[in-house]
Design a protein around this motif. Structure first.
Motif, PDB file in Angstrom:
ATOM      1  N   LEU A 121      30.938  39.642  45.271  1.00 49.80           N
ATOM      2  CA  LEU A 121      30.985  39.788  44.173  1.00 49.80           C
ATOM      3  C   LEU A 121      29.582  40.300  43.272  1.00 49.80           C
ATOM      4  O   LEU A 121      28.534  39.943  43.843  1.00 49.80           O
ATOM      5  CB  LEU A 121      31.356  38.642  43.270  1.00 49.80           C
ATOM      6  N   GLY A 122      30.093  41.200  42.457  1.00 56.11           N
ATOM      7  CA  GLY A 122      28.808  41.895  41.731  1.00 56.11           C
ATOM      8  C   GLY A 122      28.443  40.916  40.418  1.00 56.11           C
ATOM      9  O   GLY A 122      28.940  39.875  40.370  1.00 56.11           O
ATOM     10  N   SER A 123      27.981  41.775  39.596  1.00 55.91           N
ATOM     11  CA  SER A 123      27.459  41.133  38.440  1.00 55.91           C
ATOM     12  C   SER A 123      28.537  40.986  37.256  1.00 55.91           C
ATOM     13  O   SER A 123      28.429  40.228  36.375  1.00 55.91           O
ATOM     14  CB  SER A 123      26.200  41.831  37.786  1.00 55.91           C
ATOM     15  N   ARG A 124      29.729  41.702  37.285  1.00 54.18           N
ATOM     16  CA  ARG A 124      30.675  41.668  36.159  1.00 54.18           C
ATOM     17  C   ARG A 124      31.983  41.394  36.579  1.00 54.18           C
ATOM     18  O   ARG A 124      32.344  41.849  37.812  1.00 54.18           O
ATOM     19  CB  ARG A 124      30.471  42.931  35.438  1.00 54.18           C
ATOM     20  N   VAL A 125      32.599  40.529  35.976  1.00 57.87           N
ATOM     21  CA  VAL A 125      34.185  40.234  36.036  1.00 57.87           C
ATOM     22  C   VAL A 125      34.888  40.640  34.494  1.00 57.87           C
ATOM     23  O   VAL A 125      34.385  40.036  33.530  1.00 57.87           O
ATOM     24  CB  VAL A 125      34.604  38.953  36.663  1.00 57.87           C
ATOM     25  N   TRP A 126      36.118  41.108  34.581  1.00 56.06           N
ATOM     26  CA  TRP A 126      36.754  41.487  33.570  1.00 56.06           C
ATOM     27  C   TRP A 126      38.186  40.482  33.609  1.00 56.06           C
ATOM     28  O   TRP A 126      38.907  40.585  34.615  1.00 56.06           O
ATOM     29  CB  TRP A 126      37.077  42.736  33.295  1.00 56.06           C
ATOM     30  N   ARG A 127      38.381  39.611  32.447  1.00 56.16           N
ATOM     31  CA  ARG A 127      39.624  39.161  32.282  1.00 56.16           C
ATOM     32  C   ARG A 127      40.598  40.397  31.709  1.00 56.16           C
ATOM     33  O   ARG A 127      40.200  40.939  30.986  1.00 56.16           O
ATOM     34  CB  ARG A 127      39.644  38.055  31.314  1.00 56.16           C
ATOM     35  N   VAL A 128      41.735  40.309  32.476  1.00 55.41           N
ATOM     36  CA  VAL A 128      42.617  41.494  32.136  1.00 55.41           C
ATOM     37  C   VAL A 128      44.066  41.067  31.900  1.00 55.41           C
ATOM     38  O   VAL A 128      44.381  39.987  32.180  1.00 55.41           O
ATOM     39  CB  VAL A 128      42.658  42.565  33.293  1.00 55.41           C
TER      40      VAL A 128
ATOM     41  N   VAL B 228      38.345  27.989  39.422  1.00 55.51           N
ATOM     42  CA  VAL B 228      37.372  28.329  40.175  1.00 55.51           C
ATOM     43  C   VAL B 228      35.995  28.693  39.714  1.00 55.51           C
ATOM     44  O   VAL B 228      36.079  29.333  38.618  1.00 55.51           O
ATOM     45  CB  VAL B 228      37.754  28.969  41.398  1.00 55.51           C
ATOM     46  N   LEU B 229      34.820  28.219  40.159  1.00 56.82           N
ATOM     47  CA  LEU B 229      33.663  28.737  39.496  1.00 56.82           C
ATOM     48  C   LEU B 229      33.008  29.669  40.725  1.00 56.82           C
ATOM     49  O   LEU B 229      33.004  29.340  41.786  1.00 56.82           O
ATOM     50  CB  LEU B 229      32.607  27.502  39.374  1.00 56.82           C
ATOM     51  N   VAL B 230      32.847  31.009  40.026  1.00 55.52           N
ATOM     52  CA  VAL B 230      32.185  31.894  41.072  1.00 55.52           C
ATOM     53  C   VAL B 230      30.948  32.586  40.523  1.00 55.52           C
ATOM     54  O   VAL B 230      30.474  32.339  39.266  1.00 55.52           O
ATOM     55  CB  VAL B 230      33.118  33.120  41.205  1.00 55.52           C
ATOM     56  N   ARG B 231      30.100  33.292  41.354  1.00 54.26           N
ATOM     57  CA  ARG B 231      28.706  33.887  40.826  1.00 54.26           C
ATOM     58  C   ARG B 231      28.649  35.207  41.647  1.00 54.26           C
ATOM     59  O   ARG B 231      29.372  35.443  42.542  1.00 54.26           O
ATOM     60  CB  ARG B 231      27.733  33.018  41.466  1.00 54.26           C
ATOM     61  N   ARG B 232      27.651  35.942  41.176  1.00 46.92           N
ATOM     62  CA  ARG B 232      27.255  37.150  42.069  1.00 46.92           C
ATOM     63  C   ARG B 232      27.103  36.893  43.186  1.00 46.92           C
ATOM     64  O   ARG B 232      26.317  35.853  43.531  1.00 46.92           O
ATOM     65  CB  ARG B 232      26.159  37.850  41.246  1.00 46.92           C
ATOM     66  N   GLY B 233      27.613  37.195  44.460  1.00 48.95           N
ATOM     67  CA  GLY B 233      27.332  37.081  45.758  1.00 48.95           C
ATOM     68  C   GLY B 233      28.149  36.222  46.315  1.00 48.95           C
ATOM     69  O   GLY B 233      28.462  35.952  47.478  1.00 48.95           O
ATOM     70  N   THR B 234      29.267  35.603  45.514  1.00 49.79           N
ATOM     71  CA  THR B 234      30.374  34.860  46.151  1.00 49.79           C
ATOM     72  C   THR B 234      31.109  35.766  46.933  1.00 49.79           C
ATOM     73  O   THR B 234      31.469  36.857  46.453  1.00 49.79           O
ATOM     74  CB  THR B 234      31.188  34.023  44.965  1.00 49.79           C
ATOM     75  N   ARG B 235      31.665  35.228  48.206  1.00 47.73           N
ATOM     76  CA  ARG B 235      32.383  36.082  49.038  1.00 47.73           C
ATOM     77  C   ARG B 235      33.978  35.515  48.904  1.00 47.73           C
ATOM     78  O   ARG B 235      34.144  34.394  49.443  1.00 47.73           O
ATOM     79  CB  ARG B 235      31.971  35.970  50.597  1.00 47.73           C
ATOM     80  N   LEU B 236      34.895  36.499  48.614  1.00 48.83           N
ATOM     81  CA  LEU B 236      36.387  36.017  48.359  1.00 48.83           C
ATOM     82  C   LEU B 236      37.216  36.776  49.416  1.00 48.83           C
ATOM     83  O   LEU B 236      38.432  36.334  49.862  1.00 48.83           O
ATOM     84  CB  LEU B 236      36.957  36.350  46.975  1.00 48.83           C
TER      85      LEU B 236
END
Length: 339
Positions: free
Chosen positions: A44-51, A151-159
């Motif tokens: 994961l990068g630095s940003r996530v959007w709720r859509v 779930v709790l995720v961060r920059r660098g989490t691998r999904l």
């Protein structure tokens, strides 16, 4: 036929070469264990959007479509909770500049599927989830839809993970997979109102807060509609060192349930050479509209084997694995079941 001409899945050393050539680019240095025997973990990068809705880009870029459907943006540098029942789009750190003849396919990582987080890869102007066209140049994104647990995720989490391939072999070997409901605790059903799962915290969660053990009656198990289950394969699974495999659902006309959201098996899984003899496949099962009775040994999925272009220099488990020699096993986030 040379390795460069042979159709099949690219092994780790070929993925390393693509990284060196700039065909796979990252916003930050690659992790030492990111390249698996026949796949690449994506971060994961630095940003996530709720859509407000899922989408396919079609004629558009992913960022253009996000701008149309985004509800709010979350910063992953310090971590963020993704709520169950919601849909998110996150940027990935890896982008692609694939050479001619090389395509890719993505799939959830095993640990992602086992906590019922539904993920799919998106690429600019793509017309299908998870499939990357030959020669694609552009960024990558991931759709994330937690189904059972927040779930709790961060920059660098691998999904999810990416499998690179060249061409398509004429014939693919397949194998049926049955379910083991023979004795004792044969599976787990997810609890509906559980705490958040930290997807970077290994062995950090009490499984009793999240899972209910299941004991079949007379070799049968009743699946309730809308529930999520972890079961195990009847047969041992062995992936030869010159092949990789993907577990796929059986005929969609069955309809009553879906098995296996995370389907990649790397070469060496379950083999004696990689110290994994006797490993079982773990099955992620979700029942649909009607109750359904599973019977011991019933076929629930299929393994599709595909050759590698050449032998990988690393086998599954060489960099450490939570799932080699597994039986019935929850994801790596949970402590061993002792209840």
């Amino acid at each position: 036929m040379s390795d460069a001409e042979r159709p099949g899945i690219l092994p780790c050393q070929s993925i390393d070469a693509l990284i060196s050539q700039g065909a796979i680019i990252s916003q930050s240095p690659f992790d030492h264990d990111q390249v698996q025997p026949a796949s690449l973990d994506l971060r994961l990068g630095s940003r996530v959007w709720r859509v407000r809705a899922s989408f396919l880009p079609g004629r558009h870029t992913v960022r253009d479509r996000i701008a149309e459907v985004a509800m709010h943006e979350l910063d992953l540098e310090k971590g963020a909770v993704l709520e169950k029942g919601c849909v998110y789009i996150a940027e990935l750190q890896e982008s692609l500049a694939l050479p001619p003849g090389v395509a890719a396919r993505a799939n959830p990582k095993s640990s992602t599927g086992r906590v019922d987080v539904f993920v799919r890869l998106l690429t600019d102007r793509g017309n299908a989830f998870d499939d990357v066209e030959e020669g694609y140049h552009g960024p990558t994104f991931i759709e994330i839809a937690p189904q059972t647990f927040s779930v709790l995720v961060r920059r660098g989490t691998r999904l999810n993970q990416l499998r690179l391939k060249r061409g398509r072999p004429e014939h693919l070997r397949t194998e049926s997979v049955g379910v083991d409901l023979s004795n004792g605790i044969a599976g787990f059903r997810a609890r509906r109102h559980a705490p958040v799962v930290d997807l970077d915290h290994v062995d950090g969660h009490d499984p009793r807060q999240y899972w209910e053990p299941l004991i079949p009656q007379n070799g049968q198990l009743l699946l309730d509609p809308g529930e999520f289950y972890i079961l195990a394969s009847k047969e041992a699974v062995e992936i030869p060192v010159l092949e990789a495999a993907e577990m796929t659902p059986i005929d969609p006309s069955v309809g009553e349930f879906r098995v296996h959201y995370a389907g990649f098996f790397d070469p060496g899984f379950g083999t004696d050479e990689a110290h994994g003899k006797g490993s079982r496949g773990v099955l992620e099962v979700r029942s649909h509209e009607t109750p359904f009775i599973l019977e011991d040994g019933q076929t629930v999925a299929r393994l599709v084997y595909e050759p590698l272009t050449n032998r990988p220099t690393r086998l599954y488990g060489d960099l450490g694995s939570h799932y080699q020699r597994q039986g019935l096993k929850l994801s790596k986030h949970f402590k061993a079941w002792n209840g």
